[in-house]
Design a protein around this motif. Sequence first.
Motif, PDB file in Angstrom:
ATOM      1  N   ILE A  82      43.892  79.477  50.653  1.00 20.14           N
ATOM      2  CA  ILE A  82      43.983  79.212  48.993  1.00 20.14           C
ATOM      3  C   ILE A  82      43.139  80.588  48.335  1.00 20.14           C
ATOM      4  O   ILE A  82      42.784  80.315  47.163  1.00 20.14           O
ATOM      5  CB  ILE A  82      42.213  78.194  49.292  1.00 20.14           C
ATOM      6  N   ASN A  83      41.785  81.155  49.345  1.00 19.39           N
ATOM      7  CA  ASN A  83      41.020  82.316  49.052  1.00 19.39           C
ATOM      8  C   ASN A  83      42.115  83.826  48.273  1.00 19.39           C
ATOM      9  O   ASN A  83      42.057  84.130  47.341  1.00 19.39           O
ATOM     10  CB  ASN A  83      40.201  82.764  49.762  1.00 19.39           C
ATOM     11  N   TYR A  84      43.409  84.111  49.337  1.00 20.87           N
ATOM     12  CA  TYR A  84      44.158  84.219  47.957  1.00 20.87           C
ATOM     13  C   TYR A  84      44.729  84.455  46.818  1.00 20.87           C
ATOM     14  O   TYR A  84      44.485  85.439  45.919  1.00 20.87           O
ATOM     15  CB  TYR A  84      45.075  84.705  49.388  1.00 20.87           C
ATOM     16  N   LEU A  85      45.656  83.015  46.597  1.00 17.45           N
ATOM     17  CA  LEU A  85      45.623  82.281  45.652  1.00 17.45           C
ATOM     18  C   LEU A  85      44.999  82.321  44.327  1.00 17.45           C
ATOM     19  O   LEU A  85      45.024  82.500  43.084  1.00 17.45           O
ATOM     20  CB  LEU A  85      46.463  81.102  45.790  1.00 17.45           C
ATOM     21  N   VAL A  86      43.245  82.078  45.035  1.00 17.98           N
ATOM     22  CA  VAL A  86      41.823  81.972  44.036  1.00 17.98           C
ATOM     23  C   VAL A  86      41.627  83.260  42.915  1.00 17.98           C
ATOM     24  O   VAL A  86      41.923  83.544  42.189  1.00 17.98           O
ATOM     25  CB  VAL A  86      40.746  81.056  44.633  1.00 17.98           C
ATOM     26  N   ASN A  87      42.099  83.949  43.611  1.00 18.32           N
ATOM     27  CA  ASN A  87      41.245  85.472  43.029  1.00 18.32           C
ATOM     28  C   ASN A  87      42.089  86.242  42.985  1.00 18.32           C
ATOM     29  O   ASN A  87      42.142  86.627  41.884  1.00 18.32           O
ATOM     30  CB  ASN A  87      41.546  86.547  44.751  1.00 18.32           C
ATOM     31  N   THR A  88      43.686  85.695  42.962  1.00 19.57           N
ATOM     32  CA  THR A  88      44.396  86.062  42.030  1.00 19.57           C
ATOM     33  C   THR A  88      45.282  85.803  41.372  1.00 19.57           C
ATOM     34  O   THR A  88      44.956  86.520  40.366  1.00 19.57           O
ATOM     35  CB  THR A  88      46.131  86.128  43.570  1.00 19.57           C
ATOM     36  N   LEU A  89      44.980  84.487  40.990  1.00 23.28           N
ATOM     37  CA  LEU A  89      44.805  84.244  39.532  1.00 23.28           C
ATOM     38  C   LEU A  89      43.058  84.656  38.123  1.00 23.28           C
ATOM     39  O   LEU A  89      43.451  84.027  37.620  1.00 23.28           O
ATOM     40  CB  LEU A  89      44.211  82.456  39.794  1.00 23.28           C
ATOM     41  N   GLY A  90      42.189  85.229  39.038  1.00 22.30           N
ATOM     42  CA  GLY A  90      40.608  85.230  39.143  1.00 22.30           C
ATOM     43  C   GLY A  90      39.988  84.425  39.237  1.00 22.30           C
ATOM     44  O   GLY A  90      39.377  84.091  38.112  1.00 22.30           O
ATOM     45  N   ALA A 236      37.004  75.698  44.562  1.00 22.24           N
ATOM     46  CA  ALA A 236      37.980  75.965  44.002  1.00 22.24           C
ATOM     47  C   ALA A 236      37.851  76.013  43.108  1.00 22.24           C
ATOM     48  O   ALA A 236      38.803  74.736  42.795  1.00 22.24           O
ATOM     49  CB  ALA A 236      39.193  77.013  44.998  1.00 22.24           C
ATOM     50  N   VAL A 237      38.010  76.814  41.801  1.00 26.75           N
ATOM     51  CA  VAL A 237      38.346  76.506  40.784  1.00 26.75           C
ATOM     52  C   VAL A 237      39.155  77.855  39.898  1.00 26.75           C
ATOM     53  O   VAL A 237      38.712  78.793  40.232  1.00 26.75           O
ATOM     54  CB  VAL A 237      37.956  75.844  39.209  1.00 26.75           C
ATOM     55  N   ALA A 238      40.201  78.057  39.706  1.00 27.41           N
ATOM     56  CA  ALA A 238      40.771  79.460  38.785  1.00 27.41           C
ATOM     57  C   ALA A 238      41.653  78.832  36.792  1.00 27.41           C
ATOM     58  O   ALA A 238      41.960  77.760  36.582  1.00 27.41           O
ATOM     59  CB  ALA A 238      42.087  79.594  39.571  1.00 27.41           C
ATOM     60  N   PRO A 239      40.894  80.413  36.317  1.00 26.09           N
ATOM     61  CA  PRO A 239      42.497  79.768  35.134  1.00 26.09           C
ATOM     62  C   PRO A 239      42.921  79.662  35.243  1.00 26.09           C
ATOM     63  O   PRO A 239      44.512  80.457  35.948  1.00 26.09           O
ATOM     64  CB  PRO A 239      41.616  81.301  33.918  1.00 26.09           C
ATOM     65  N   ARG A 240      44.587  78.414  34.382  1.00 30.60           N
ATOM     66  CA  ARG A 240      45.994  78.176  34.046  1.00 30.60           C
ATOM     67  C   ARG A 240      46.534  79.551  33.451  1.00 30.60           C
ATOM     68  O   ARG A 240      46.804  79.893  34.262  1.00 30.60           O
ATOM     69  CB  ARG A 240      45.585  77.770  33.817  1.00 30.60           C
ATOM     70  N   LYS A 241      45.504  80.482  32.955  1.00 29.61           N
ATOM     71  CA  LYS A 241      46.165  81.978  32.778  1.00 29.61           C
ATOM     72  C   LYS A 241      44.915  83.046  32.285  1.00 29.61           C
ATOM     73  O   LYS A 241      43.975  82.423  32.786  1.00 29.61           O
ATOM     74  CB  LYS A 241      46.790  81.664  30.874  1.00 29.61           C
TER      75      LYS A 241
END
Length: 279
Positions: A82-90, A236-241
Amino acid sequence: MIVPLYDHENHEKNPVVKFPNGGNTGLWYNKFFRNWNEEWKIKDNGKINWLKDVVWEGNKNKRIRKRKIGKPQLIKEYINRINYLVNTLGGETRVYFTNWHMAIGLGLSHPIENGMTWHHNLGIPYIPGSSLKGIIRTWAEQWSCTARENIDRIFGPFHYSNENNDDKKGTGDDEAVGTIIFFDALPVEPVELAADIMTPHYQEYYSKTGKLPGDWYDPKPIPFLTVGASQLFMFAVAPRKKDYISDMDLVLGWLDEALTTIGAGAKTATGYGRFTRQT
C-alpha cells in the motif's frame, strides 16, 4: 434431540473449531461459533466465553495474556504494498493509534448479536476505505467551513433532486467518484482486541413491543468485541490524477480533525473510535 449436521460431542473435540493460532481469525470468528447446547440455543455465558476465547490466550480456567491477532509478516507485506502504491500516486500515509476501544461492524450479523469488520485476507479488524471516505465527508460537510463545490469535487456529488425535480448528477467518471482515493485503514502490526459489554435497560421497549420504558425492567448485558486501546492503524489517501494533488492538503486536514474529534466506527458518542496521530 438429534443435533443436525454433525455429532455435537465430536464437533467440540474437532481441532478446526479451536482458535486458529496463525490462521485467519476473522474467518474463524464468523464461521465457527461453538457455544450451542443440544437445542441450538446459546449456553449460559456462551457469548462472553466466546469473546474471551478470541481475546485471551489459555483455557477457560486460566487466561494467560491477551492475544495478538494477525501474522506480522503478512501484515508487513500488505502495508509495504500500500505504501508503494500510495507513494507512486503522489499520496500520503499516516499512522494513528486508538485512544481507547474501537467498535467496527457492530451491525453485522453474528450469533452473539454484534459482529466485527474483518479483513478477508489478513483476518484482522480494519476500516474499509468507503467507510473512511464517509467519515471524512461527514466532517467536511457538517463541521468545516468548506464550499459545497469543493466537497463535491473531492468526494463526488451526491445524486439528489432539487425542488424542480431536476437531477443534479456528474457527467464524467472523475466527477462521479471524486478527486481523491481513500484506502482501507489497516493495523500496522498484530492487533490486541478487547471484550466490552453494553447493558440496555429497556429491551422490550427497543424491541417495539408497545411497552413503555421503565426502571422495573432487568438490564440485559450484551457482550461485543472491540479493538483495544493504543493499536496502530495506517490511513492512506492519494489523488486520482496528478492534477488533483492540490486537494491533498485539504483532505489530510479533514482526516486529522475527523479521527481525533468524531472518531470511527460505532458508539463514538460515548468515546469509542477516537485516534491520535503518531506519524
